[in-house]
Design a protein around this motif. Sequence first.
Motif, PDB file in Angstrom:
ATOM      1  N   MET A 101      24.062  73.020  62.889  1.00 58.96           N
ATOM      2  CA  MET A 101      25.497  72.818  63.072  1.00 58.96           C
ATOM      3  C   MET A 101      25.959  71.532  62.401  1.00 58.96           C
ATOM      4  SD  MET A 101      27.889  74.568  64.488  1.00 58.96           S
ATOM      5  CE  MET A 101      27.195  75.485  65.859  1.00 58.96           C
ATOM      6  N   THR A 102      25.108  70.494  62.455  1.00 58.03           N
ATOM      7  CA  THR A 102      25.425  69.222  61.800  1.00 58.03           C
ATOM      8  C   THR A 102      25.589  69.421  60.300  1.00 58.03           C
ATOM      9  OG1 THR A 102      24.195  67.994  63.476  1.00 58.03           O
ATOM     10  CG2 THR A 102      24.635  66.864  61.391  1.00 58.03           C
ATOM     11  N   GLY A 103      24.695  70.224  59.717  1.00 53.24           N
ATOM     12  CA  GLY A 103      24.774  70.493  58.286  1.00 53.24           C
ATOM     13  C   GLY A 103      26.056  71.207  57.897  1.00 53.24           C
ATOM     14  N   VAL A 118      26.386  80.747  52.165  1.00 54.68           N
ATOM     15  CA  VAL A 118      25.264  79.920  52.632  1.00 54.68           C
ATOM     16  C   VAL A 118      25.458  79.554  54.094  1.00 54.68           C
ATOM     17  CG1 VAL A 118      24.007  77.751  52.313  1.00 54.68           C
ATOM     18  CG2 VAL A 118      24.814  79.033  50.321  1.00 54.68           C
ATOM     19  N   VAL A 119      26.679  79.185  54.453  1.00 57.34           N
ATOM     20  CA  VAL A 119      26.969  78.852  55.853  1.00 57.34           C
ATOM     21  C   VAL A 119      26.632  80.030  56.756  1.00 57.34           C
ATOM     22  CG1 VAL A 119      28.836  78.368  57.493  1.00 57.34           C
ATOM     23  CG2 VAL A 119      28.728  77.140  55.314  1.00 57.34           C
ATOM     24  N   LYS A 179      25.516  81.672  63.785  1.00 59.62           N
ATOM     25  CA  LYS A 179      25.809  82.671  64.820  1.00 59.62           C
ATOM     26  C   LYS A 179      26.449  82.010  66.036  1.00 59.62           C
ATOM     27  CE  LYS A 179      23.894  86.515  67.471  1.00 59.62           C
ATOM     28  NZ  LYS A 179      24.666  86.153  68.670  1.00 59.62           N
ATOM     29  N   GLY A 180      25.896  80.832  66.397  1.00 65.22           N
ATOM     30  CA  GLY A 180      26.481  80.102  67.517  1.00 65.22           C
ATOM     31  C   GLY A 180      27.884  79.615  67.205  1.00 65.22           C
ATOM     32  N   LEU A 181      28.082  79.179  65.931  1.00 60.94           N
ATOM     33  CA  LEU A 181      29.409  78.721  65.526  1.00 60.94           C
ATOM     34  C   LEU A 181      30.396  79.876  65.538  1.00 60.94           C
ATOM     35  CD1 LEU A 181      31.333  76.602  64.361  1.00 60.94           C
ATOM     36  CD2 LEU A 181      30.473  77.180  62.082  1.00 60.94           C
ATOM     37  N   ALA A 182      29.968  81.023  65.026  1.00 60.94           N
ATOM     38  CA  ALA A 182      30.847  82.195  65.007  1.00 60.94           C
ATOM     39  C   ALA A 182      31.215  82.619  66.424  1.00 60.94           C
ATOM     40  CB  ALA A 182      30.159  83.338  64.268  1.00 60.94           C
ATOM     41  N   SER A 207      35.030  83.026  70.736  1.00 60.78           N
ATOM     42  CA  SER A 207      35.227  82.913  72.187  1.00 60.78           C
ATOM     43  C   SER A 207      36.056  81.701  72.585  1.00 60.78           C
ATOM     44  CB  SER A 207      33.861  82.838  72.888  1.00 60.78           C
ATOM     45  OG  SER A 207      33.170  81.659  72.501  1.00 60.78           O
ATOM     46  N   LEU A 208      36.339  80.811  71.621  1.00 59.77           N
ATOM     47  CA  LEU A 208      37.043  79.577  71.946  1.00 59.77           C
ATOM     48  C   LEU A 208      38.390  79.836  72.588  1.00 59.77           C
ATOM     49  CD1 LEU A 208      37.052  76.471  71.704  1.00 59.77           C
ATOM     50  CD2 LEU A 208      38.100  76.721  69.450  1.00 59.77           C
TER      51      LEU A 208
END
Length: 431
Positions: free
Chosen positions: A1-3, A300-301, A308-311, A316-317
């Motif tokens: 996630m940092t990347g 690439v992202v 997957k967690g970001l998506a 869900s946000l």
Amino acid sequence: MTGIIIGLFLLMLLTYFGMSIIWVAPLASLVVALFGGLELLPSYTQSYMGGFAKYVLDWFPVFALGAIFGKLMEVSGAAKSLAVWMSNLIGHKRAILAVVVVGAFLTYGGISLFVVVFVLYPMGMALFREANITRRLLPGAISLGAFTFTMTAIPGTPQIQNLIPMKYFGTTQMAAPTLGIVASLIMFVCGMLYLSYRARVYAAAGVGFVEPEQETENLFSLKLPAWYLSFIPPTVIVLLFNIFELDIVIALSVGVLCALLLFAKSLLPINNMIKVLNSGANSSLIAIINTSAAVGFGSVVRDVPAFKGLADSLVSLWGSSPLISEGVSVTLLAGATGSASGGLGIALEALGAKYLEIATSLGISPEVLHRVAAVACGGLDTLPHNGAVLTLLAVCAMSHKESYMDIFVCCTVLPLLALAAIIVLGSMGVV
């Protein structure tokens, strides 16, 4: 996630300072891959170049034909002829309205917004001079007509920002017509009210038209093609694309042929005609490569395990509303890349299938997803580092300090307001 965060920051920061996204995007992609635990070389040769090449495969004909068509209309004087006719029709006293309407007509007719800027500038100068309106408002008027509702919202527009969502949601260019018209009216009406107010404020302060240092081309004294002939090619594109529902590639191809036949005399000898075609084709390359570079970064992202967690977080946000999530995602990515089509491509390539799945389960029409995505990409894309903004200010010989606030209100604030409105209406079942 940092990347992912560092990569996006690098992409936005370096392009803001004028560095080409053609090399910045691969660099930012490698940062994402490094932090995400991916192998660097395959991340570039397979993930990045795979996304890059796929975008070129899908959209190059549209970019190339659109650029060639715009160049033919520009060099032949046809675009200028239309601008003069429509400005005379509306009247010099309504100078701001004339600039906005002409810009809207030209972009809805398939002419690139970059070409429209060069056509509108001399026309706007003549109109603003006669109406004694300060040149500081000219970039705002041009951007309202060319960079807003005809780029993203009005149903049937052949601009690329309205075409990209079709691929991901299986929709047509006329998707969600009610939402598109509502968004267009918000941008157009509020934009005109704002620019008219600004003109009154300047007039009350005694700030009027001041001649620029450089000479301006006088469109009204030039010998141009007849307006009714100039009207034919863009009208043909709109009719074939929207009424006869032909593929945009076919519609643009016929538009190019019409322009060649109608304006052959002004494009001759044949060497000049070839130069015009070459110039249009060459200009399309940089446009599609810039956008493809941004899409390659998004590929690439998408491959990083943390994505997957970001998506899931993005989806869900905002609870159960894919429309809010989609609007926020596209808006932020368009702002980060400084490109409406680039941010839209990244977001839908990575999350389009997910949004469609959720929307289908909730009974939300794919057409609503299409229109929300299209309008969303036209908000934060016009931050100060946007290429079209920089070009517009340079052509108008204005600084960010003098004119950017008007561009910001017309092209960022109002599109975001329109986006919020159609998200609410779309959530209520309006299509």
